[in-house]
Design a protein around this motif. Structure first.
Motif, mmCIF file in Angstrom:
data_model
loop_
_atom_site.group_PDB
_atom_site.id
_atom_site.type_symbol
_atom_site.label_atom_id
_atom_site.label_comp_id
_atom_site.label_asym_id
_atom_site.label_seq_id
_atom_site.Cartn_x
_atom_site.Cartn_y
_atom_site.Cartn_z
ATOM 1 N N VAL A 1 -1.851 3.375 6.382
ATOM 2 C CA VAL A 1 -0.775 2.981 5.474
ATOM 3 C C VAL A 1 0.580 3.253 6.117
ATOM 4 O O VAL A 1 1.485 2.406 6.098
ATOM 5 C CB VAL A 1 -0.885 3.733 4.125
ATOM 6 C CG1 VAL A 1 0.367 3.528 3.275
ATOM 7 C CG2 VAL A 1 -2.116 3.259 3.365
ATOM 8 N N GLY B 1 0.158 8.165 1.885
ATOM 9 C CA GLY B 1 -1.122 7.502 2.088
ATOM 10 C C GLY B 1 -1.757 7.999 3.381
ATOM 11 O O GLY B 1 -1.361 9.029 3.932
ATOM 12 N N ARG C 1 2.201 1.658 -3.480
ATOM 13 C CA ARG C 1 1.154 2.140 -4.386
ATOM 14 C C ARG C 1 0.974 3.653 -4.234
ATOM 15 O O ARG C 1 0.832 4.380 -5.230
ATOM 16 C CB ARG C 1 -0.153 1.400 -4.103
ATOM 17 C CG ARG C 1 -1.280 1.744 -5.071
ATOM 18 C CD ARG C 1 -2.496 0.836 -4.867
ATOM 19 N NE ARG C 1 -2.198 -0.520 -5.337
ATOM 20 C CZ ARG C 1 -2.039 -1.581 -4.530
ATOM 21 N NH1 ARG C 1 -2.141 -1.430 -3.212
ATOM 22 N NH2 ARG C 1 -1.797 -2.770 -5.035
ATOM 23 N N GLU D 1 0.820 -1.214 0.000
ATOM 24 C CA GLU D 1 0.000 0.000 0.000
ATOM 25 C C GLU D 1 0.855 1.265 0.000
ATOM 26 O O GLU D 1 0.514 2.263 -0.653
ATOM 27 C CB GLU D 1 -0.943 0.008 1.210
ATOM 28 C CG GLU D 1 -2.077 -1.000 1.104
ATOM 29 C CD GLU D 1 -2.935 -0.770 -0.140
ATOM 30 O OE1 GLU D 1 -3.173 0.410 -0.485
ATOM 31 O OE2 GLU D 1 -3.356 -1.750 -0.765
#
Length: 284
Positions: free
Chosen positions: A185, A181, A130, A127
């Motif tokens: 995260v 995030g 990303r 995550e």
């Protein structure tokens, strides 16, 4: 278990050997180019690994340098190996610079570096990765972010193979404090750092803001070292407009000295774990 060889490293070694053969014959780039009816630019690009080289061209160079039969066979085998594809080349849409770096990383025995803004890719959660990639790719085709995340996660197997990569990272406090995030995260990412910091092949240190100016105020870098003496170390420096590979021995040494200074100023591994744990707890 034998590690798969990196074609990128093999190309680098072949280029170095071809340059060494020319220098032993005390020939200039222009002299070699004239004899083979090439341009001096072509010879230079082969020797600096800026282009791949065909088996035919390797054979012509070895003939011209009058290389012995046994040595010739060794270098031809090296040339063949250098043309093999690595796992990352299945992602044919990866930028060339990124693919080059992955090829070097795949054959690295140890890596030391300084992370100035974000957690190194080898230690990122999915995550977190990303979020980082989404932030960097302002414009991207459909599926590009997920492909990049997949590649980043695949790279992390280097840390957990039978003969794992030795990885030593110094994290600027900014990598711990910067919100990538949402809080969940970030908390997962910090917990991930605590988990990997307990592995025998990974060392994590934190460089607090209180240190002030330091040897790497210019930015992040990684020193890659390879298992074979024929493959000298290289420093990887990433920036917004492209990647820089520092290979001159004197320059690599300067980065090594800078890393040593950072180690001395950073919190020791135990204090670093406590620092990261406290930051994770503050996130909820």
């Amino acid at each position: 278990m034998r590690r798969a060889a990196s074609p990128t490293v093999r190309r680098r070694r072949l280029a170095s050997e071809l340059r060494r053969l020319r220098e032993r014959r005390q020939l200039t780039l222009e002299e070699v180019a004239e004899r083979l009816a090439w341009s001096a630019t072509k010879v230079s690009r082969i020797e600096t690994c800026r282009v791949g080289v065909t088996l035919k061209d390797v054979g012509r160079l070895l003939d011209f340098y009058e290389v012995s039969a046994s040595r010739r066979e060794e270098l031809i085998d090296l040339a063949r190996d250098s043309r093999k594809k690595g796992w990352w080349q299945a992602y044919d849409d990866l930028p060339t610079e990124y693919a080059t770096y992955i090829g070097l990383e795949a054959e690295t025995a140890s890596m030391r570096g300084f992370a100035a803004m974000i957690v190194p890719g080898l230690l990122q959660t999915e995550e977190y990765a990303r979020a980082v990639i989404r932030g960097a790719l302002v414009i991207s085709p459909p599926g590009e972010i997920e492909r990049r995340v997949e590649v980043r996660m695949a790279r992390q197997t280097l840390l957990f193979r039978d003969n794992p990569l030795r990885f030593w990272t110094i994290l600027d406090e900014a990598t711990i404090r910067r919100a990538i995030g949402d809080s969940a995260v970030m908390q997962c990412q910090l917990k991930r750092l605590l988990e990997v910091a307990d592995l025998p092949n990974i060392t994590v240190q934190v460089l607090p803001f209180a240190v002030g100016a330091h040897a790497a105020t210019g930015g992040a870098f990684h020193i890659l070292e390879f298992p074979q003496p024929a493959d000298p170390g290289v420093v990887f420096v990433e920036n917004l407009t492209g990647n820089l590979y520092v290979e001159r021995e004197a320059d690599v040494y300067r980065y090594t000295v800078a890393f040593d200074h950072l180690c001395a100023k950073a919190l020791d591994p135990d204090d670093s774990r406590r620092f990261i744990a406290k930051a994770a707890a503050q996130l909820g």
